[in-house]
Scaffold this active site. Sequence first.
Site, PDB file in Angstrom:
ATOM      1  N   HIS A   1       9.089  -4.361  -2.998  1.00 24.61           N
ATOM      2  CA  HIS A   1      10.205  -4.356  -3.948  1.00 24.61           C
ATOM      3  C   HIS A   1      11.226  -3.293  -3.534  1.00 24.61           C
ATOM      4  O   HIS A   1      10.871  -2.151  -3.281  1.00 24.61           O
ATOM      5  CB  HIS A   1       9.670  -4.073  -5.366  1.00 24.61           C
ATOM      6  CG  HIS A   1      10.544  -4.614  -6.450  1.00 24.61           C
ATOM      7  ND1 HIS A   1      11.681  -3.977  -6.872  1.00 24.61           N
ATOM      8  CD2 HIS A   1      10.451  -5.751  -7.195  1.00 24.61           C
ATOM      9  CE1 HIS A   1      12.244  -4.696  -7.832  1.00 24.61           C
ATOM     10  NE2 HIS A   1      11.519  -5.777  -8.046  1.00 24.61           N
TER      11      HIS A   1
ATOM     12  N   GLU B   1     -10.205  -1.683 -11.495  1.00 23.51           N
ATOM     13  CA  GLU B   1      -8.861  -1.097 -11.490  1.00 23.51           C
ATOM     14  C   GLU B   1      -8.961   0.378 -11.159  1.00 23.51           C
ATOM     15  O   GLU B   1      -8.126   0.943 -10.454  1.00 23.51           O
ATOM     16  CB  GLU B   1      -8.203  -1.302 -12.865  1.00 23.51           C
ATOM     17  CG  GLU B   1      -6.737  -0.882 -12.937  1.00 23.51           C
ATOM     18  CD  GLU B   1      -6.504   0.543 -13.428  1.00 23.51           C
ATOM     19  OE1 GLU B   1      -5.340   0.948 -13.537  1.00 23.51           O
ATOM     20  OE2 GLU B   1      -7.488   1.267 -13.694  1.00 23.51           O
TER      21      GLU B   1
ATOM     22  N   SER C   1      28.606   1.739   1.794  1.00 18.96           N
ATOM     23  CA  SER C   1      29.564   0.731   1.323  1.00 18.96           C
ATOM     24  C   SER C   1      28.920  -0.645   1.126  1.00 18.96           C
ATOM     25  O   SER C   1      29.191  -1.318   0.124  1.00 18.96           O
ATOM     26  CB  SER C   1      30.765   0.665   2.263  1.00 18.96           C
ATOM     27  OG  SER C   1      30.318   0.449   3.586  1.00 18.96           O
TER      28      SER C   1
END
Lengths: 720, 720
Positions: free
Chosen positions: B666, B411, B611
């Site tokens: 994401h 990691e 919008s």
Amino acid sequence: MTHLRTFACLLPLAAMAACAQVSAPAAASATTPSVFGYRDFTQQAKWDATFMAVPDAKLAGEHLKVLTSAPHWASSPEDYATAVYVADKFKAAGLKTEIVPYRVRLTKPVSILVEAFDDGQKIMSGPTPEHVDPTKNGGDPFQDDPRILPAFNGSSPSGEVTAEVVYANYGTLADFKKLAELGVSVKDKIVLVRYGENFRGIKAYIAEQYGAKGVLIYSDPADDGYFRGDEYPKGPYRPASAVQRGSVQFLPIYPGDPDTPGVASTLQLPASSRLSESQLQNDEPNIPVNPLSWHDAEPILKALGGSESPRDWQGALPFTYHLGPGKVTVHMKLVEDNSLRTIWDVIGTIPGTEKDAPVIAGNHRDAWVYGAVDPNSGTAAMLETVHGLGVLLQQGWKPRRTIIIGSWDAEEEGLIGSTEWVEQHAGELAHAVAYFNTDVGVSGPSFDASAVPSLKEFVREVTKSVPSPAGGTVYDQWKKDQAANKGRRGHGSEHANTPPEKDVRIGNLGSGSDYTPFLQHIGVPSTDIGSDGPYGVYHSVFDNYNWFIKFADPTFVYEQQQARVFGLEILHMADADVLPYDYDLYGQNIVSYLTTAEEQATKAKLTLDFSAADAAAKRFAAAGAAIRAVQANPPAHTAALNVALREAEGALLNPVGLPKRPWYKHTIYSPGEFTGYAAVVIPGVTEGIEAADTERAQGQIVALADALNRSAAILEAVKK
Amino acid sequence: MTHLRTFACLLPLAAMAACAQVSAPAAASATTPSVFGYRDFTQQAKWDATFMAVPDAKLAGEHLKVLTSAPHWASSPEDYATAVYVADKFKAAGLKTEIVPYRVRLTKPVSILVEAFDDGQKIMSGPTPEHVDPTKNGGDPFQDDPRILPAFNGSSPSGEVTAEVVYANYGTLADFKKLAELGVSVKDKIVLVRYGENFRGIKAYIAEQYGAKGVLIYSDPADDGYFRGDEYPKGPYRPASAVQRGSVQFLPIYPGDPDTPGVASTLQLPASSRLSESQLQNDEPNIPVNPLSWHDAEPILKALGGSESPRDWQGALPFTYHLGPGKVTVHMKLVEDNSLRTIWDVIGTIPGTEKDAPVIAGNHRDAWVYGAVDPNSGTAAMLETVHGLGVLLQQGWKPRRTIIIGSWDAEEEGLIGSTEWVEQHAGELAHAVAYFNTDVGVSGPSFDASAVPSLKEFVREVTKSVPSPAGGTVYDQWKKDQAANKGRRGHGSEHANTPPEKDVRIGNLGSGSDYTPFLQHIGVPSTDIGSDGPYGVYHSVFDNYNWFIKFADPTFVYEQQQARVFGLEILHMADADVLPYDYDLYGQNIVSYLTTAEEQATKAKLTLDFSAADAAAKRFAAAGAAIRAVQANPPAHTAALNVALREAEGALLNPVGLPKRPWYKHTIYSPGEFTGYAAVVIPGVTEGIEAADTERAQGQIVALADALNRSAAILEAVKK
């Protein structure tokens, strides 16, 4: 002395050096401005123009060089020499001049020893002489003068103590309370505190109340040393060995000669009129107090045991600060000579047609050492102001009001020269229309001012007529600097504008310079001006001419600027048809002070009846608004109006003074009992609330209401 | 790796030591609580009670001691030994366990030389070994192990440069812009920056873009050393010689093995499937980068010429920081071995009845050196969680959903073990219902968490069921700590609660730990938990067992607490009838992110049409509120509901990824391109606005609207 706040930014000196003399604006232009207080400004505009051309940058530099050529501690022969220099310049300008001596008690160090031991091993023996490396950045040409006194705190008693040490951060009331809360007692300890946040005498005042045996006050590099910027002589900040001297008199109790509160210490004053030891009011520490450089404080702090200090007590020395006590012991042996000594004010007068309403302006002259910034940058500017007044006199000008210029002595020991003079002449001076002070005249390019509200607009107006070496007017630059958050008076609650002021902020007058006896003892409306910059050498050997020409004002153009601002203050106050006070703003400010006090009382859960004071404040504010309309359209004869305007400020005094400190009589402004420098507004009421003393606070509300009603009645009595 | 923020306060360890084991609450009380996601919590309450009794403080301490007995850098034999230890514990608990190897590119230092010269005189030759005085405060028993690698930055290339130095504060984009504004170029210079504010890889990323030839990153005592508190071994803060190692991979571009973005680096992966040098995307520095202790940085900074640094760039070393360049030259010679190496994830599985919707939980195992806090405090807690799950299995419990526990390797080098595993199993994992991460499991007593909004209430609920060693529940203490401003996630804009949350604050997920591939690459809802305290030894030799038992958790009761919280997260997510996601809050948050973005755009004077996104966000929020009502009263058959709940998060991915970094898919959360650790919300839109790139921002608004509409449609399709 002065109230120094940290200055955050350094303007490029190159920008200053570009303009060695700043020309005065062209003589009165075709359209003469309308100036508050004048029916017709035409003639005054001509005098102004004549005046503005005189103050000379180079001459100011010469004054500064002469005045700071030797250490000139109050009462020393070198101090006397500066009095003679100033008196000569006054005389040359045509002022009626006298050197006025007083016989006062001063503290002079005979021998100072501070040493520290860690588990019995000596880790410091001081004080170390103030010294910078002569081979780097040009060194310092002034540091080796044998006339330099060892670094000490004026008003410390002699004493010898050996004790463990407790670190108490800035030594504010909140800091001592925090220590108690953390279970650390300072009883019988030597308290080590750092400079900053409050007046140094207050650190000693509180430490003594908490039972300390001695106090050491050091300059942390976080506050005015390398953490702020390069150290002298590379930069303007305090080097390792530099010490901040200074008085630890309990200034908020009373200033001046400690033996003669309310009485002038003239040479003729019989010894029997001086307070004896046992009669002395509590205005000086009873425990030894001495300043230290961070060079000398570092070994003590580094070896200190006990818990870690609260993290916001950490300074910039390279280790974690602990609270003590433990391991470290300090031995202090201070031998101080507290004899009576002679000091010398220099008083110059220009008689006016209205002799009983003088305008006074002043600056102190004595210094802890060389005092290039504090105070002689102010003296140099003032001498160029006087130079300008002299030229006007030569051209036939005669002021309406008498002008008195004071060069005060022994300010550093506790505003002594000004206080004794005010106490001596209190009767006549009670009618003075203004006192204009300057102390740290120039330490950089950022103009700043403090004033009573009635003179805030007056100061702003004057600065709009003086050119700034940085371009535009002083006012323009002042506004820019404040937008950029510069200026020594740039923080602190006493500085925030009280609504509805939307203009440049002008601080309130607390204490720390010579306006205190004028405003707070006898009720003369006052202002204090200076031009500030990064100034880390305050009250050290390095506040000298070399520092000044490297970092403050190499070409003396800000000296010239300050001479002009100071001069226009004097001229406009001396010659106005109607005194240009703004009681409208004053009233609004007082109303808002009361609102704040009521909020504080509610927060502190005190039941107080503010109705009398509220009503009086509103009455005073209404009278202020009404009189301002009269001032704008004055009657043919202004004498009664001017008397009322003048007496309205005097009426704000409470003849019995503030609780615990009767010398301070002003009901609206005083130094705080626990701040010393910073102003506390409506101090009787505010401090009563802070002490949660309902009875005291209620009594002070009544006294405040009385004062406001007296003052309002005077203004109301003016015929519209 | 983890995202470390400064921890301000030290709780008394005595308070902790008082309770060596904290008893689990009595088994399910007469009135079973109603828990969101469960029709009837009675049976779960019994399993919870059984589970809660198992995690053992002493055993956690033993795991920690074994795991941290030797330096265990990823791919080392000692690292493999920890994999075997963890696998054995997994197996003992009854998990189907395998050690999963990957073959990845790591940086291993062969020789590191950094030396500095002032006018040709050598003033530093380093790196100095990390060492504290063995005779004081107990010294450190771990510092002399010959297996300790020299301090280095993972992902730095080899390189030799000699250049002048420029100080760039924290090396943020704003800092580099400020330097440019001040006329100081870093072109061809070595940039000296301090740790803090952003991810270290970003410091290098920006320095390289500005033309620097090398980067040195040091730990200033202002940020985690003596300025914060006592240094190790007296206190928990970083001593002079301690270095923060760490990866300088460009984490916001993509994590994992740099040669295989989007592809798993299995042992079988042919070399041809790895990117060649020329194909490498820009995810690593091309200039040498190395960390320094302040002991080694101090001589460089002290001798640096040039202008004074801006005053808020000043750290806590005892001199005025200058910017350079000038006088000082630094010679860096880094020889790094960037070979492919084998790393080992450990994967344990408990099969559930719904195999295709697994719950995953994980923690990394590799450490820069000993890693007592980072990461093995998390590993020790996780092993006690697994211990508890094992006891449940023995008692016949069978989870509804499959549980997978991952012990990730490498990691520290860039989330490599987790990323490669996720890339390998992306298809199956895309249906996972949650990923629960822990990294720095315990550095002190203050619980904190970050999570996607859909899981914030879930985390809070779990902490209400776990007792705190300090009394009350974890939730109670968490609330108290936040009121007192404690906790590592206690500041930073990404942490502020978005209205209308009025509960304990839970941060957003940026990056810096293993949740990144789960959430941001494949859309698995994630949380990250820890228990924090003053922790100044991050990524140094001194993050070891001795530090841990002195300053973090001497009796391992916070280890026990974390094992319980982690376990309840897993149990409740595995067994809930209805997935306990909160799309109502998620929707409200996104609406408010858009409001902020619109304000930013207006401020930046960009004309953008929001919008479509506004409408989509409102639609998503409405769908979220509606589905929450359905969850509260679920239908008899929940399968379709659960699939919809799960797929709604996945639908928030944009298949083409973010601009400049397609690996990140994401649309709501990612690490910031210029922050690295800290989350940027609606990142495509926000970063487009920050870059004043109208076209990019508008495109991302459309992509965001598409994602929200996709997700809303999934929720809306659920039969009420």
